[in-house]
Scaffold this motif. Sequence first.
Motif, short mmCIF file in Angstrom:
data_model
loop_
_atom_site.label_atom_id
_atom_site.label_comp_id
_atom_site.label_asym_id
_atom_site.label_seq_id
_atom_site.Cartn_x
_atom_site.Cartn_y
_atom_site.Cartn_z
N VAL A 57 -18.76 11.30 -2.34
CA VAL A 57 -18.47 11.59 -3.81
C VAL A 57 -19.62 11.97 -4.37
CG1 VAL A 57 -17.75 10.87 -5.86
CG2 VAL A 57 -16.12 10.26 -3.69
N ASP A 58 -20.70 11.18 -4.25
CA ASP A 58 -21.92 11.62 -4.93
C ASP A 58 -22.49 12.79 -4.52
OD1 ASP A 58 -24.36 10.81 -6.21
OD2 ASP A 58 -25.26 11.17 -4.08
N MET A 59 -22.52 13.26 -3.25
CA MET A 59 -22.97 14.51 -2.80
C MET A 59 -22.10 15.78 -3.25
SD MET A 59 -22.87 16.00 1.10
CE MET A 59 -23.98 14.82 1.95
N HIS A 60 -20.85 15.81 -3.21
CA HIS A 60 -20.05 16.92 -3.51
C HIS A 60 -19.95 17.11 -5.18
CE1 HIS A 60 -19.86 17.69 0.53
NE2 HIS A 60 -19.24 16.62 0.70
N TYR A 61 -20.07 15.88 -5.76
CA TYR A 61 -20.26 15.98 -7.37
C TYR A 61 -21.22 16.83 -7.72
CZ TYR A 61 -20.81 14.60 -12.00
OH TYR A 61 -21.01 14.64 -13.42
N LYS A 62 -22.49 16.47 -7.19
CA LYS A 62 -23.76 17.09 -7.28
C LYS A 62 -23.84 18.34 -7.07
CE LYS A 62 -26.76 12.97 -7.21
NZ LYS A 62 -27.51 12.10 -6.36
N GLU A 63 -23.16 19.09 -5.99
CA GLU A 63 -22.99 20.31 -5.43
C GLU A 63 -22.10 21.11 -6.34
OE1 GLU A 63 -24.54 21.94 -3.07
OE2 GLU A 63 -25.65 20.14 -1.93
N LEU A 64 -20.91 20.46 -6.81
CA LEU A 64 -20.36 21.33 -7.59
C LEU A 64 -20.96 21.49 -9.34
CD1 LEU A 64 -16.83 19.73 -6.92
CD2 LEU A 64 -17.28 22.08 -6.93
N LYS A 65 -21.57 20.29 -9.66
CA LYS A 65 -22.52 20.55 -10.88
C LYS A 65 -23.49 21.71 -10.69
CE LYS A 65 -22.74 18.25 -14.06
NZ LYS A 65 -22.33 18.63 -15.52
N HIS A 66 -24.03 21.71 -9.64
CA HIS A 66 -24.91 22.70 -9.42
C HIS A 66 -24.43 24.21 -9.57
CE1 HIS A 66 -28.71 24.55 -7.74
NE2 HIS A 66 -28.03 25.18 -6.68
N LEU A 67 -23.00 24.24 -8.85
CA LEU A 67 -22.22 25.47 -8.62
C LEU A 67 -21.73 25.70 -10.16
CD1 LEU A 67 -20.65 25.20 -5.47
CD2 LEU A 67 -22.54 26.80 -5.97
N GLY A 68 -22.01 24.94 -11.26
CA GLY A 68 -21.46 25.20 -12.45
C GLY A 68 -20.11 24.69 -12.73
N GLU A 69 -19.63 23.79 -12.19
CA GLU A 69 -18.29 22.82 -12.27
C GLU A 69 -18.47 22.19 -13.66
OE1 GLU A 69 -15.23 23.13 -12.77
OE2 GLU A 69 -14.87 23.54 -10.66
N THR A 70 -17.39 22.23 -14.43
CA THR A 70 -17.44 21.42 -15.70
C THR A 70 -17.21 20.12 -15.41
OG1 THR A 70 -14.80 21.80 -16.16
CG2 THR A 70 -16.27 23.56 -16.88
N GLU A 71 -17.53 19.52 -16.50
CA GLU A 71 -17.54 17.83 -16.48
C GLU A 71 -15.75 17.48 -16.52
OE1 GLU A 71 -19.03 14.96 -15.89
OE2 GLU A 71 -21.13 16.33 -15.56
N LEU A 72 -15.13 18.38 -17.27
CA LEU A 72 -13.46 18.02 -17.50
C LEU A 72 -12.94 18.06 -16.05
CD1 LEU A 72 -11.37 17.55 -19.54
CD2 LEU A 72 -11.14 20.03 -19.66
N TYR A 152 -28.44 11.58 -2.69
CA TYR A 152 -28.53 13.03 -2.25
C TYR A 152 -29.06 13.95 -3.07
CZ TYR A 152 -26.56 17.55 -1.06
OH TYR A 152 -26.41 18.76 -0.64
N LYS A 153 -29.98 14.93 -2.73
CA LYS A 153 -30.44 15.86 -3.37
C LYS A 153 -29.96 17.30 -3.10
CE LYS A 153 -33.92 13.10 -5.03
NZ LYS A 153 -33.09 12.09 -5.89
N ILE A 154 -29.77 18.17 -4.20
CA ILE A 154 -29.19 19.47 -3.63
C ILE A 154 -30.03 20.21 -2.88
CG2 ILE A 154 -28.83 21.56 -4.93
CD1 ILE A 154 -26.72 19.38 -5.40
N ASN A 155 -29.50 21.03 -1.76
CA ASN A 155 -30.21 21.82 -0.85
C ASN A 155 -31.00 20.93 0.21
OD1 ASN A 155 -29.30 24.25 -1.74
ND2 ASN A 155 -30.85 24.26 -3.25
N GLN A 156 -30.60 19.53 0.15
CA GLN A 156 -31.56 18.70 1.03
C GLN A 156 -31.27 18.98 2.37
OE1 GLN A 156 -30.58 14.72 0.21
NE2 GLN A 156 -32.10 13.83 1.35
N TYR A 157 -30.05 19.20 2.73
CA TYR A 157 -29.47 19.35 4.10
C TYR A 157 -29.05 20.67 4.41
CZ TYR A 157 -30.04 14.33 3.63
OH TYR A 157 -30.49 13.16 3.45
N LYS A 158 -29.33 21.61 3.76
CA LYS A 158 -28.70 23.03 3.99
C LYS A 158 -29.18 23.56 5.26
CE LYS A 158 -26.03 22.70 0.48
NZ LYS A 158 -24.61 21.71 0.83
N THR A 159 -28.40 24.18 6.08
CA THR A 159 -28.83 25.20 7.18
C THR A 159 -29.04 26.56 6.96
OG1 THR A 159 -26.67 25.23 7.97
CG2 THR A 159 -28.21 23.43 8.84
N ASN A 160 -28.21 27.05 5.91
CA ASN A 160 -28.53 28.65 5.60
C ASN A 160 -28.74 28.68 4.04
OD1 ASN A 160 -26.07 27.28 4.81
ND2 ASN A 160 -24.97 29.11 5.11
#
Length: 160
Positions: A57-72, A152-160
């Motif tokens: 939940v922590d990881m994907h919440y942060k990823e979505l925030k990074h992608l511009g998803e709204t709090e609502l 979790y940090k954004i791009n911490q485990y990205k392979t591409n």
Amino acid sequence: MFKEKLMERITYRDIPNGMFENLRTIETSITNSSLDRKLIEIIRLRTAQKNGCAYCVDMHYKELKHLGETELRLSSLCVWEETPYFSDKERAVLHFTDTLTKLNRGPISNTDYNSLSKFFSKEDICYLTLTISQSNTWNRLMKVFQFTPGHYKINQYKTN
């Protein structure tokens, strides 16, 4: 009442060589598919919510925030069926995600499949299914390993 402080049962150092690398190969396949990245992350967050996986939940919440998803939308994902914030396409995917995450003994209904086929090709439906299945796999691993949420940090485990 507070839960006892959880410690990681299995750390990255304990994981067999190749295990996460093989799972990440599947992740790369999903990310490189024609599916929208934000939709993939919505699936991952919803799956983590359904499975009660705090780390995911922590990881994907942060990823979505990074992608511009709204709090609502983020705060309403757990009650998506009761909100007007998700498109018909997203609602079909969320319903499919909920269905595949909590399987019953019966087959996936034609109604569920047909609601997806209005928006997605057969190839896309394959990738949607793989995304949900893979997310469930990660959730189960994290529940056993007990990785600590919040780090979790954004791009911490990205392979591409």
